[in-house]
Design a protein around this motif. Sequence first.
Motif, short mmCIF file in Angstrom:
data_model
loop_
_atom_site.label_atom_id
_atom_site.label_comp_id
_atom_site.label_asym_id
_atom_site.label_seq_id
_atom_site.Cartn_x
_atom_site.Cartn_y
_atom_site.Cartn_z
N ILE A 168 7.53 59.42 24.02
CA ILE A 168 7.08 58.88 25.16
C ILE A 168 7.27 57.32 24.96
O ILE A 168 7.75 56.63 26.30
N GLY A 169 7.06 56.92 23.84
CA GLY A 169 7.34 55.34 23.76
C GLY A 169 8.71 54.97 23.73
O GLY A 169 9.22 54.05 24.20
N ASP A 170 9.59 55.79 23.25
CA ASP A 170 11.14 55.46 23.54
C ASP A 170 11.50 55.49 25.02
O ASP A 170 12.28 54.64 25.37
N LEU A 171 11.03 56.34 25.78
CA LEU A 171 11.34 56.27 27.21
C LEU A 171 10.82 55.05 27.64
O LEU A 171 11.31 54.33 28.42
N ILE A 194 3.91 61.37 34.28
CA ILE A 194 5.26 62.15 34.73
C ILE A 194 5.69 63.26 33.68
O ILE A 194 5.88 64.30 34.11
N VAL A 195 5.56 62.82 32.49
CA VAL A 195 5.77 63.91 31.50
C VAL A 195 4.85 65.05 31.43
O VAL A 195 5.23 66.22 31.47
N ALA A 196 3.62 64.81 31.70
CA ALA A 196 2.40 65.83 31.85
C ALA A 196 3.00 66.82 32.84
O ALA A 196 2.63 68.03 32.81
N LYS A 197 3.09 66.03 34.10
CA LYS A 197 3.50 67.14 35.25
C LYS A 197 4.69 67.74 35.05
O LYS A 197 4.77 68.86 35.35
N SER A 211 16.23 70.51 27.81
CA SER A 211 17.32 69.35 28.25
C SER A 211 17.15 69.23 29.71
O SER A 211 17.17 68.00 30.26
N LEU A 212 16.79 70.27 30.47
CA LEU A 212 16.46 70.11 31.86
C LEU A 212 15.36 69.28 32.10
O LEU A 212 15.44 68.42 33.26
N ASP A 213 14.38 69.39 31.23
CA ASP A 213 13.07 68.40 31.63
C ASP A 213 13.43 66.96 31.33
O ASP A 213 12.91 66.14 32.02
N VAL A 214 14.42 66.76 30.18
CA VAL A 214 14.92 65.24 30.26
C VAL A 214 15.53 64.84 31.43
O VAL A 214 15.16 63.75 31.96
N ILE A 215 16.37 65.76 32.01
CA ILE A 215 17.13 65.03 33.18
C ILE A 215 16.04 65.14 34.46
O ILE A 215 16.12 63.96 35.15
N GLU A 216 15.42 66.00 34.52
CA GLU A 216 14.26 65.77 35.66
C GLU A 216 13.30 64.46 35.29
O GLU A 216 12.73 64.12 36.27
N THR A 217 12.94 64.33 34.19
CA THR A 217 12.10 63.28 34.05
C THR A 217 12.81 61.95 34.28
O THR A 217 12.18 60.90 34.74
N ILE A 218 13.95 61.89 33.76
CA ILE A 218 14.83 60.75 34.22
C ILE A 218 14.69 60.34 35.91
O ILE A 218 14.51 59.21 36.02
N PHE A 219 15.12 61.28 36.59
CA PHE A 219 14.92 61.17 38.03
C PHE A 219 13.59 60.84 38.33
O PHE A 219 13.66 59.82 39.25
N ALA A 220 12.52 61.22 37.81
CA ALA A 220 11.32 60.86 38.19
C ALA A 220 10.96 59.58 37.89
O ALA A 220 10.30 58.85 38.61
N VAL A 221 11.51 59.16 36.60
CA VAL A 221 11.16 57.65 36.08
C VAL A 221 12.00 56.71 37.21
O VAL A 221 11.41 55.64 37.34
#
Length: 86
Positions: free
Chosen positions: A69-72, A11-14, A36-46
């Motif tokens: 990534i470990g924190d996530l 997910i992060v790599a994409k 910051s936008l990457d974080v939001i989009e990653t949360i949605f993907a997760v």
Amino acid sequence: MSDTVARVIPIVAKQLDRDPSEFSAETNLEEAGYASLDVIETIFAVEEEFGIDVDFNANVEGGPQIKTIGDLAVLIDRELAKRPAA
């Protein structure tokens, strides 16, 4: 590597348009190029990948600190643990 980390890395790599082999649980997201936008989009993907709702607001003081990534993965595992047993 935990199963959660193994599922989060692609997910992060994409999101960053990079090869998953470049990432590990210790990868610092900011140093990897996250904005910051990457974080939001990653949360949605997760949320979609794991079928969870992540209670995350970057603007709330004392909220979850996602630096690696470990924190996530830890945040995801906590949300998964809240699910009722099947």
